[in-house]
Motif scaffolding. Sequence first.
Motif, mmCIF file in Angstrom:
data_model
loop_
_atom_site.group_PDB
_atom_site.id
_atom_site.type_symbol
_atom_site.label_atom_id
_atom_site.label_comp_id
_atom_site.label_asym_id
_atom_site.label_seq_id
_atom_site.Cartn_x
_atom_site.Cartn_y
_atom_site.Cartn_z
ATOM 1 N N VAL A 104 0.831 -1.203 0.000
ATOM 2 C CA VAL A 104 0.000 0.000 0.000
ATOM 3 C C VAL A 104 0.866 1.253 0.000
ATOM 4 N N ALA A 105 1.914 1.245 0.820
ATOM 5 C CA ALA A 105 2.763 2.427 0.968
ATOM 6 C C ALA A 105 3.381 2.881 -0.351
ATOM 7 N N ALA A 113 -6.133 5.756 2.478
ATOM 8 C CA ALA A 113 -6.048 4.293 2.459
ATOM 9 C C ALA A 113 -5.359 3.861 3.741
ATOM 10 N N LEU A 114 -6.032 3.028 4.541
ATOM 11 C CA LEU A 114 -5.490 2.625 5.829
ATOM 12 C C LEU A 114 -5.648 1.131 6.043
ATOM 13 N N GLN A 115 -4.712 0.565 6.816
ATOM 14 C CA GLN A 115 -4.813 -0.831 7.220
ATOM 15 C C GLN A 115 -5.771 -0.948 8.402
ATOM 16 N N LEU A 116 -6.422 -2.071 8.504
ATOM 17 C CA LEU A 116 -7.250 -2.335 9.670
ATOM 18 C C LEU A 116 -6.397 -2.851 10.820
ATOM 19 N N ALA A 117 -5.399 -3.677 10.514
ATOM 20 C CA ALA A 117 -4.510 -4.194 11.554
ATOM 21 C C ALA A 117 -3.089 -4.257 11.004
ATOM 22 N N ASN A 118 -2.132 -3.883 11.832
ATOM 23 C CA ASN A 118 -0.737 -3.860 11.406
ATOM 24 C C ASN A 118 -0.120 -5.251 11.508
ATOM 25 N N SER A 119 0.616 -5.638 10.486
ATOM 26 C CA SER A 119 1.185 -6.985 10.448
ATOM 27 C C SER A 119 2.314 -7.180 11.446
ATOM 28 N N ALA A 130 -15.512 6.224 9.036
ATOM 29 C CA ALA A 130 -16.460 5.912 7.973
ATOM 30 C C ALA A 130 -16.053 6.642 6.698
ATOM 31 N N GLY A 131 -16.399 6.042 5.569
ATOM 32 C CA GLY A 131 -16.141 6.702 4.301
ATOM 33 C C GLY A 131 -14.722 6.563 3.796
ATOM 34 N N LEU A 132 -13.956 5.608 4.347
ATOM 35 C CA LEU A 132 -12.578 5.408 3.922
ATOM 36 C C LEU A 132 -12.537 4.943 2.467
ATOM 37 N N ALA A 133 -11.551 5.421 1.721
ATOM 38 C CA ALA A 133 -11.445 5.024 0.316
ATOM 39 C C ALA A 133 -11.040 3.560 0.185
ATOM 40 N N VAL A 134 -9.951 3.169 0.858
ATOM 41 C CA VAL A 134 -9.428 1.803 0.740
ATOM 42 C C VAL A 134 -9.020 1.308 2.125
ATOM 43 N N CYS A 135 -9.421 0.094 2.448
ATOM 44 C CA CYS A 135 -9.027 -0.556 3.702
ATOM 45 C C CYS A 135 -8.204 -1.795 3.385
ATOM 46 N N MET A 164 -13.299 0.185 -1.071
ATOM 47 C CA MET A 164 -12.592 -1.021 -1.490
ATOM 48 C C MET A 164 -11.790 -1.591 -0.328
ATOM 49 N N ALA A 165 -11.592 -2.907 -0.344
ATOM 50 C CA ALA A 165 -10.796 -3.564 0.689
ATOM 51 C C ALA A 165 -9.929 -4.645 0.059
ATOM 52 N N LEU A 166 -8.792 -4.916 0.696
ATOM 53 C CA LEU A 166 -7.828 -5.904 0.216
ATOM 54 C C LEU A 166 -7.798 -7.084 1.172
#
Length: 347
Positions: A93-94, A118-124, A134-139, A159-161
């Motif tokens: 993503v970065a 664009a943000l991660q839901l949880a860090n690896s 709410a309203g995030l472009a990409v998760c 969108m989500a990955l």
Amino acid sequence: MSRVYLDHNATMPLRAEARAAMTAAMDVAGNPSSVHAEGRAAKALIERARAQVAAAFGAEGADIVFTSGATEAAALALAGRDLLGAAVEHDAVASHVSGDLPVDRAGRARPAEPARSALQLANSETGVVQDLPAGLAVCDATQAFGKIPVAFNWIGCDMALISAHKIGGPKGVGALVMRRGTELAALLTGGGQEMGRRAGTENVIGIAGFGAAAEAAERELGSGAWARIADLRDGLEQRLRQAAPEVEIAGEGAARLPNTTCLISPGWKGETQVMQMDLKGFAVSAGSACSSGKVRESRVLRAMGYDEAAAGSAIRVSLGPGTTEEEITRFAEAWLAQREKHRARAA
């Protein structure tokens, strides 16, 4: 003694359900784009998997585009778009966003413009879970999916990955999940596969395994298995902190994935720890696995405010559904023994 695998955030071992689905799919000869019976049989496997992934990820009514993994899904979602991200994002993503969003000591971002972020839901690396706006472009839900309750329709993003091998599916397959009506320009053009968004004959075998893994992961999460894993993780952290009070746990006190601990042991290089533990029969890591086998200072920890020495002295231990209390005890004993040897040499 048998080796102990504690690197589930890098990849989770293949689930029996995924293996069975993939084995069965190998006997389906048709191309899923063909209109004859054999082709329809292959297409049916893909559509079954699409439904399984949608149900497990809470994405009913969304479009699911199968890709070669979360990295391709990220490129498909982000390439050519002017979005903001944080320095703690995964490299996939970065590399496509502007790292302009500041984070707090736990690595959490608070974007002022979610629709441009664009943000991660949880860090690896740390397991820290974001409180997404709410309203995030990409998760990027790659690490969270299958470990904590999450639904695409709850997140409210465009969108989500997600990725198969993070939930016990095969490597080399993932998906971009899209709110229906979201515009997207295909990166791979040619045929009309995946609703015209990703050309090329689909990886039927891998997709079948992804669907089966998603269904199994959903059942497992509902059974409370990850609560047991959280207890094992918490017990490990407590034991190590009692015996080694100088150890810091990145993200401690914040909401984290139930299986992840990032241990910072000042003065003891993470690379050295990984190699020493490997020789003792334990697989851990010094950060994200997506760096072509390199072990390097964690830019995630640096973004969280840790200095260079601390960021270079961290390892990640990530448990999985098959991890046992006996394995955690063995790891703690081995790690503490290696720590004492390191301290003796440094004295």
